[in-house]
Every structure is written in C-alpha cells, then in structure tokens.
Design a protein around this motif. Structure first.
Motif, mmCIF file in Angstrom:
data_model
loop_
_atom_site.group_PDB
_atom_site.id
_atom_site.type_symbol
_atom_site.label_atom_id
_atom_site.label_comp_id
_atom_site.label_asym_id
_atom_site.label_seq_id
_atom_site.Cartn_x
_atom_site.Cartn_y
_atom_site.Cartn_z
ATOM 1 N N ALA A 1 5.285 4.768 -6.593
ATOM 2 C CA ALA A 1 4.006 4.259 -6.097
ATOM 3 C C ALA A 1 3.327 3.428 -7.173
ATOM 4 O O ALA A 1 2.817 2.332 -6.915
ATOM 5 C CB ALA A 1 3.118 5.425 -5.672
ATOM 6 N N THR B 1 0.862 -1.172 0.000
ATOM 7 C CA THR B 1 0.000 0.000 0.000
ATOM 8 C C THR B 1 0.902 1.227 0.000
ATOM 9 O O THR B 1 1.803 1.328 0.836
ATOM 10 C CB THR B 1 -0.893 0.021 1.252
ATOM 11 O OG1 THR B 1 -1.622 -1.204 1.297
ATOM 12 C CG2 THR B 1 -1.844 1.197 1.216
ATOM 13 N N ALA B 2 0.688 2.116 -0.968
ATOM 14 C CA ALA B 2 1.527 3.315 -1.037
ATOM 15 C C ALA B 2 0.750 4.506 -0.509
ATOM 16 O O ALA B 2 -0.435 4.656 -0.800
ATOM 17 C CB ALA B 2 1.962 3.566 -2.476
ATOM 18 N N ILE C 1 0.782 8.490 -0.804
ATOM 19 C CA ILE C 1 1.381 9.611 -1.522
ATOM 20 C C ILE C 1 0.729 10.900 -1.059
ATOM 21 O O ILE C 1 -0.299 10.884 -0.373
ATOM 22 C CB ILE C 1 1.244 9.463 -3.055
ATOM 23 C CG1 ILE C 1 -0.237 9.390 -3.456
ATOM 24 C CG2 ILE C 1 1.977 8.229 -3.554
ATOM 25 C CD1 ILE C 1 -0.454 9.493 -4.950
ATOM 26 N N SER D 1 3.185 -0.541 -5.888
ATOM 27 C CA SER D 1 2.064 -0.763 -4.973
ATOM 28 C C SER D 1 0.853 -1.359 -5.682
ATOM 29 O O SER D 1 0.704 -1.243 -6.902
ATOM 30 C CB SER D 1 1.674 0.554 -4.304
ATOM 31 O OG SER D 1 1.063 1.409 -5.230
ATOM 32 N N THR E 1 -4.141 0.856 -7.210
ATOM 33 C CA THR E 1 -3.155 1.802 -7.725
ATOM 34 C C THR E 1 -3.461 2.236 -9.159
ATOM 35 O O THR E 1 -3.443 3.432 -9.472
ATOM 36 C CB THR E 1 -1.758 1.179 -7.645
ATOM 37 O OG1 THR E 1 -1.466 0.965 -6.277
ATOM 38 C CG2 THR E 1 -0.708 2.094 -8.242
ATOM 39 N N GLU F 1 -8.504 6.696 -1.708
ATOM 40 C CA GLU F 1 -7.719 5.468 -1.716
ATOM 41 C C GLU F 1 -8.403 4.442 -2.589
ATOM 42 O O GLU F 1 -9.630 4.411 -2.685
ATOM 43 C CB GLU F 1 -7.501 4.937 -0.293
ATOM 44 C CG GLU F 1 -8.755 4.653 0.495
ATOM 45 C CD GLU F 1 -8.879 3.185 0.882
ATOM 46 O OE1 GLU F 1 -8.082 2.375 0.375
ATOM 47 O OE2 GLU F 1 -9.786 2.869 1.659
ATOM 48 N N ARG G 1 -2.224 -0.907 -3.873
ATOM 49 C CA ARG G 1 -3.213 0.105 -3.514
ATOM 50 C C ARG G 1 -2.501 1.404 -3.192
ATOM 51 O O ARG G 1 -1.361 1.398 -2.710
ATOM 52 C CB ARG G 1 -4.067 -0.348 -2.321
ATOM 53 C CG ARG G 1 -5.126 -1.379 -2.682
ATOM 54 C CD ARG G 1 -6.015 -1.714 -1.496
ATOM 55 N NE ARG G 1 -6.984 -0.669 -1.176
ATOM 56 C CZ ARG G 1 -8.136 -0.501 -1.832
ATOM 57 N NH1 ARG G 1 -8.452 -1.289 -2.832
ATOM 58 N NH2 ARG G 1 -8.979 0.439 -1.473
ATOM 59 N N THR G 2 -3.178 2.518 -3.463
ATOM 60 C CA THR G 2 -2.563 3.817 -3.221
ATOM 61 C C THR G 2 -3.544 4.671 -2.415
ATOM 62 O O THR G 2 -4.761 4.626 -2.656
ATOM 63 C CB THR G 2 -2.243 4.534 -4.549
ATOM 64 O OG1 THR G 2 -1.267 3.762 -5.243
ATOM 65 C CG2 THR G 2 -1.694 5.931 -4.314
#
Lengths: 278, 460
Positions: free
Chosen positions: A236, A59-60, A62, A240, A257, A254, A242-243
C-alpha cells in the motif's frame, strides 16, 4: 493488549466518524460513495462507508481480514449482485451517475469498472483469446486486424507482450503465476475501463512477480483510476497515493498514503500499521 | 452338512475371540507387567481369523470337490460287467440315475447294480459330510491351541490383524476382476464356437439377419442368415434418437441448475431427476409401449406418414428420457467443477450470464460433458428392457425412425428364450452379438473415462 481496547466485533458503533485528511493538491473525484451499507442475509458487513476515490490515482484499502474492504470493492462494480442474499444500501456515484440505479445496465458498468482477482484466473483459452474476450463480447473491434491491435496493445500495457509474443496461441493457463496475473490485467484493460479494481492482486505471487505487478500498477495509474485491496502495508505504501483503513465494517481513516503511514490521526490505524493487531 | 460346518466355524471363531481376548487381558491386568503391545480385542481377533478363515476355505474346497470325487468312486465301484462296452455318455446317464436315486427321486424300476450303487453313494456321502465336519473342527481346535501359545504381551496382534484385513480386501477386489474375466472368457469361448459355424466376415459385414433356423429336422424355418449389420444399425438408430432427445434436455437442465436456478428450485428439481434415474427400465418399457408408441402412431396417421406400431422413434424417445439424468447430473458436475473464479472473471468483464456460459463455462466443462454423453451412449446401446418391450423383432436396415427396427439386446433375448439348444448357430449367435456389444460399450466407457480423467487434470 491493543485488541482489548477495540470495540468487540459484533458491537460496531452505530454512529462513527471517519477521519479524513484531504490531499494537498486535490484530484477530481471519480467514484463517490455515500453511506454504503452491505448486508449478507441478516449479517451486516459494512456499516456506512463514505469515501471519494480520486481519478487517475491508486487508492489502497487496508485492514484486517473480514473488515469489509473486499466487500466494499465488490460494490463498486456490483459483483456483490452475484452473491445470493447480499443487499447493498446507500449511494455510489461513478462520474456522478448512480451505479445502483435500476435503469443502469450492469453489463456496461462492469465494462467500465474492470476487476482483477486475488488468484490469477485466466480462462482455459489461448493467451490471445483471453485478452480478446472482452473486446469480442462488447463488440469493440470491427475487424480481425483491429482486434489483434487491441490485444497487442493491451498486452504491451500490461508489460507482458515481450514475454508471450511468440506463443500468443498457447493456453493462458500455461503461464507462470505472475504472468497469469498480468494476463488478467491485460484482459481487463483490453475493454478500456475507467476504473480497475484489484482484490489483493499479489497475494498469490512470489516477491519478484509482485514487484513486476506493482511496477505495472504504477504505470497504469497514468490512464486508469485504480482501487487496490491489499494485506501488505508495504505494498500500500509503495503503490498508492491515498490509503483507506477499514476495521470491523467501518472506514476508520482515509488520507494521503504518506500521511496515513507516517502520521495517522486515529489510534486504531496506528495500531494496525505498526502491527500491534490485525 | 455344509451349513452345520459354517455354523460351527462361526461358533468356534467367536470362542477363539473370547479366549484370545481373555488371555491377553490377563497380561494387561497384572501389576508391574510388561506393557502390552496390542489391545486385548486385537489378540482375540487374531486368533479368531486364524481359526475361522482356514477352516472356511477347507469347507469350501471340500464341498466343491466332494461331489466329483464320490462320482468317480461310484463309477469305479460299478461291477465291470455293468460298465463294459458302455460309452461315456451312457455312463454319465447311469451316474445321474444313481445320483437321482440317492436323493430319493425314482423313475421306473432301476437296475439292481444302480440300486446298489445308489445305496453306496448315500452312505459315502454321509461319511464324507461327517468327515468334513470332524476335520474342520479338528483343524480349528489345533489352530486355536497353537495360536493361543503365540499370545504374549509384546506380540503384535494389531499388525497381524491389519495384514489379514488387507489380504481380505485384496481377495474381494480380485473376486470382481475374476468374475469379469470369467464373463469375457465364456463370451469368447461361445463366440469362437459360433464363428466356426458362421464366418466372422459374414457376421460382421452381412446385411441380412434371419437367425430363426430349424433346430430339429421336422421344423419349418428359414435357411438362416447371420449378418449383424442390420441389428447394429437398429441399435445405433435407437441410440442416436435417444441421444438426440437426451443431450439437449439434459444439458440445458444442467445449465439451468448451475447458472440460473435458485436454491429452492434446485432442491426440488435435483431429487426429481434422481427419481427419474431410479425408475426401473421395465416401467419405462410400459410407458413406451402403452403411451408413446400409440401417440406416435396417431401423430403419424394425422400427418399421413406410415408408422410402424413399434417404431424406432418410440423406443428411442423413451430411452432418451431414461438417460436424461445421466447427462444432466454428469454435466452438472462438470460445470460445477469449473472454478468459481472463471465465472467471476467473465462476469467482471461485463459478460452476461449466457455469454459466460457459452464462452467460458461450457468450453471449460466440455470434456466432462463429453464423458457424460459417452457414458450415457454406452448405457443406451446396452439397454435391454425398453427395446425388448417397444422395439421390433425383424431386422430391417433403415434409418427411418418411423419404421420398426431391432437391436442387439432384443436379438440376444429372443434367441435365448424358448426352444434352444446350445450347439446351434442361432443360440451361439447371441454370444457373438454379446461379445461385439461388450467391445463397443467397453470402448465407449474407456474413451469416456479417458476424457474425464484428462479434464480433471486441467484444474488440479
């Protein structure tokens, strides 16, 4: 200017909605955060973050500097406890157990939720001792041979073993920046945590070392739940599944990604990932 | 007269400054004039330093050579019948009589030759002083006129002043170095004189120290023995006690302040430690003699241990208290210099605060801490006042902390006060002790600085 369209920094909305897009094939949740608020003294840094972090995936987080993504990351292993005047409200569940429960042992929590920092921070000890540090303090190895086994396995998992196998007893600070960061990852996985938190792990590395670490992250996700904070949108997108996009102490959006990067639902997310602000 | 000369130099330098500044201002003011290189103040300063400094040097040199020159002149002017057949020592005596007479101190009735010479000396002194004043003033005025002609719009007064200033700073640092060299040379000189009387091997390896020898034939005193081992052993014993007291207390204080104390506690404890560092050692000496020594003696009495009234333990304990601030503040610095990321890394691995301290912070800071301990040790070895007040005078070779021992510094003090003459081994031994003490503390300091330097390179 896109910036002008955004709410001023001090007037974050009291109530806001995070735009959520579920995965097509949802994974089980590892960490569940519910309305997490963080205060540094009088100043509120996080305004209620609710997010589910899936197991065995990357999970990223940002967002622009100062948006609270690192603060939230440090809530997950309670490293915020070491900062004077920092207060956390809300609920964070790790495997359905509240990590802010007073009866929970923070030392044990941190053994289960490892952390890799922005700047590689190997201890001024040998490579071997750096990796053996965690197993030693937690008593994971019953014999010297077992300890060696753990160290070698961890270095292999961090794809560092081949580079350092001849100099395990030389100081870890003598390695290059990228090697030092992989050493720190090896040190973290030596205690077999469930979750690994990475706070901008590549921001101090050159592109080649960055590529190696990213490759490693992709490898590690088979066995670990990984949460990574990054300033690099490309990173990311690359590592990843998910972001989560943070802005001004709130979680704006969210989702998967590729969804967040190709078809964001929120205007602010789009502005940020297309480089119009931040 | 030197005083007047210095006053004159100050006044003329100020005048020079204003002259230089006003003439530079004239360039600056003129319309369509060339752009002036330096601000007028720099032109003033340029003239002022060239007027002031050479004259100052001249006055200093004059004042230091005037006495010797006049002495020689006076001696030469004495009638040959008076000086004939007199030894240099007797001539010296005559000379000091003349000088005393010239400054108005009369003892008995002086010989007529002496009386005459004294009158001559007075008049020559007068002439010389006035000459100094006149020469200095002439020099300054000449320089002023000459430097005034150098002032032009493009003249780089600013750079010249810079050169003079850097020269001044070099001179100041050289003064400190030369003083150190001078101290070492004088120590060496007297020590060599001592080693001519007492063999160096006996001094370094002899086990008996009884320096109270007779200075005059009619005195009753010991035969004299100059084996320094018991004295150094006493120093080491007291320093060791001091370090045993100070290292744990200082180190734990530092650890507490760095890792456990919150800001409020730190803000109270740190200034108090600094007060402790600022207490004059003579006050520590009182504390040792009036409080600690009796307490130790009583405690020894209760336990049935024979305790000397001025035990090594009392002096060492108080000295330990004195050096606590050194160790705690240097260890504090060393621990604080360990990057925060080390601490975070360890805590994030699930280590407790004490595990982080013992396994990461202390090993990383160890060189710095060692440096602090060595500096404190050299301070303890050289410490004088506490041991003069609280330690004994008799050199016993013992490691019993309840016994009375003496230290190098105590012996140096006791040998140089009272009835002394500068060619007896008793007095010269003080210099030999001082030399060895100097070498030991210098070695410790160099070692400590090396360690601290090596440690600095680790994180930068």
């Amino acid at each position: 200017m896109a910036q002008a369209a955004l709410a001023p920094r001090d007037a974050a909305p009291a109530v806001f909605q995070t735009v959520r897009t579920p995965d097509l094939h949802p994974r089980p949740t590892k960490v569940k955060a519910d309305t997490v608020k963080v205060f540094y003294g009088q100043k509120q840094a996080l305004h209620g973050v609710t997010i589910d972090i899936p197991e065995k995936a990357v999970t990223a987080f940002i967002g622009p500097s100062g948006c609270g993504k690192s603060t939230f990351l440090r809530c997950l292993n309670r490293m915020n406890d070491t900062i004077d005047g920092c207060r956390v409200e809300g609920e964070i569940l790790l495997d359905n157990r509240d990590i802010y429960d007073p009866s929970l042992d923070v030392v044990e929590l941190r053994a289960r939720v490892g952390m890799v920092f922005q700047k590689p921070n190997p201890f001024p000890k040998s490579i071997f001792e750096n990796v053996a540090y965690g197993p030693r303090i937690h008593g994971l190895a019953r014999s010297k041979a077992e300890l060696e086994e753990i160290v070698v396995a961890s270095l292999q998992k961090a794809s560092l073993f081949n580079e350092v196998k001849d100099r395990l007893h030389e100081p870890g600070t003598g390695l290059s920046g990228g090697q030092q960061q992989r050493l720190c990852i090896a040190r973290t996985i030596a205690v077999s945590p469930d979750v690994i938190l990475m706070d901008e792990p590549c921001s101090a590395l050159d592109p080649i070392a960055t590529a190696k670490v990213e490759e490693l992250i992709d490898e590690l996700r088979k066995n670990f739940t990984i949460v990574i904070v990054t300033h690099s949108m490309q990173q990311a997108a690359r590592v990843s599944q998910r972001t989560a996009f943070f802005h001004l102490g709130t979680l704006v959006e969210e989702g998967p990604t590729d969804h967040v990067f190709t078809n964001p639902s929120e205007r602010r997310t789009q502005d940020y990932i297309t480089g119009r602000f931040g | 007269m030197v005083g007047y000369s210095l006053l004159l130099i100050v006044i003329l330098s100020l005048v020079a400054y204003y002259v230089g500044r006003s003439s530079a201002k004239r360039f600056a003011g003129g319309a369509g004039s060339e752009k002036i290189h330096s601000l007028p103040g720099y032109h003033g300063a340029f003239i002022a330093v060239w007027v002031g400094i050479p004259a100052f040097v001249l006055v200093l040199l004059w004042a230091s050579f005037q006495g010797a020159t006049l002495d020689n002149l006076v001696l030469a002017s004495l009638p040959s019948g008076f000086t004939e057949g007199k030894s240099p020592a007797e001539l010296n005596l005559a000379l000091s009589e003349i000088r005393n007479l010239a400054s108005g101190r009369t003892f008995g009735t002086p010989a007529p030759e002496i009386q005459l010479a004294a009158e001559r000396l007075v008049s020559w002194q007068n002439i010389a002083s006035w000459a100094m004043l006149v020469v200095a003033a002439t020099l300054m005025i000449l320089v002023l006129v000459f430097a005034r002609t150098r002032i032009a719009p493009r003249f780089r007064a600013r750079n010249s002043v810079e050169h003079v200033l850097s020269g001044l700073m070099i001179f100041c640092s050289v003064v400190a170095i030369l003083t150190t060299v001078g101290i070492i040379v004088s120590l060496l000189y007297e020590s060599i004189a001592f080693f001519r009387l007492v063999p160096i091997t006996e001094f370094l390896f002899g086990l008996k120290w009884e320096p109270q020898i007779a200075l005059r034939p009619d005195q009753i005193a010991g035969a004299g023995a100059f084996g320094a081992v018991p004295v150094f052993a006493g120093t080491l014993l007291i320093s060791a006690i001091a370090l045993i007291v100070a290292i744990p207390i200082g180190l734990f204080t530092a650890i507490y302040l760095v890792e456990y104390a919150d800001d409020r506690v730190r803000n109270v404890v740190k200034p108090i430690m600094e007060i402790l560092a600022g207490i004059p050692t003579v006050v520590f000496g009182f504390f040792a003699v009036l409080t600690v020594a009796p307490a130790i003696r009583e405690a020894g009495g209760l336990l049935g241990v024979v305790t000397s009234p001025n035990s090594a333990l009392a002096a060492g304990f108080v000295m330990g208290i004195m050096i606590i601030p050194f160790i705690s503040s240097l260890s504090d610095d060393a621990l604080r210099a360990v990057p925060r990321s080390m601490r975070d890394g360890s805590l994030a691995m699930g280590a407790t605060a004490s595990e982080t301290m013992t396994r990461v912070l202390l090993p990383a800071a160890l060189p710095g801490i060692m440096g602090g301990i060595l500096l404190a040790a050299s301070r303890a070895i050289g410490e004088t006042m506490i041991v003069v007040m609280a330690a004994g005078l008799i050199a016993t070779l013992t490691i019993n902390p309840m016994d009375s021992v003496t230290t190098v510094t105590v012996q140096i003090v006791s040998m140089l006060i009272g009835d002394t003459s500068f060619d007896s081994p008793k007095t010269l031994a003080a210099f030999a002790l001082g030399l060895v003490l100097f070498i030991v503390t210098l070695g410790l300091n160099v070692l400590a600085l090396q360690i601290v330097k090596k440690y600095r390179e680790q994180y930068e």
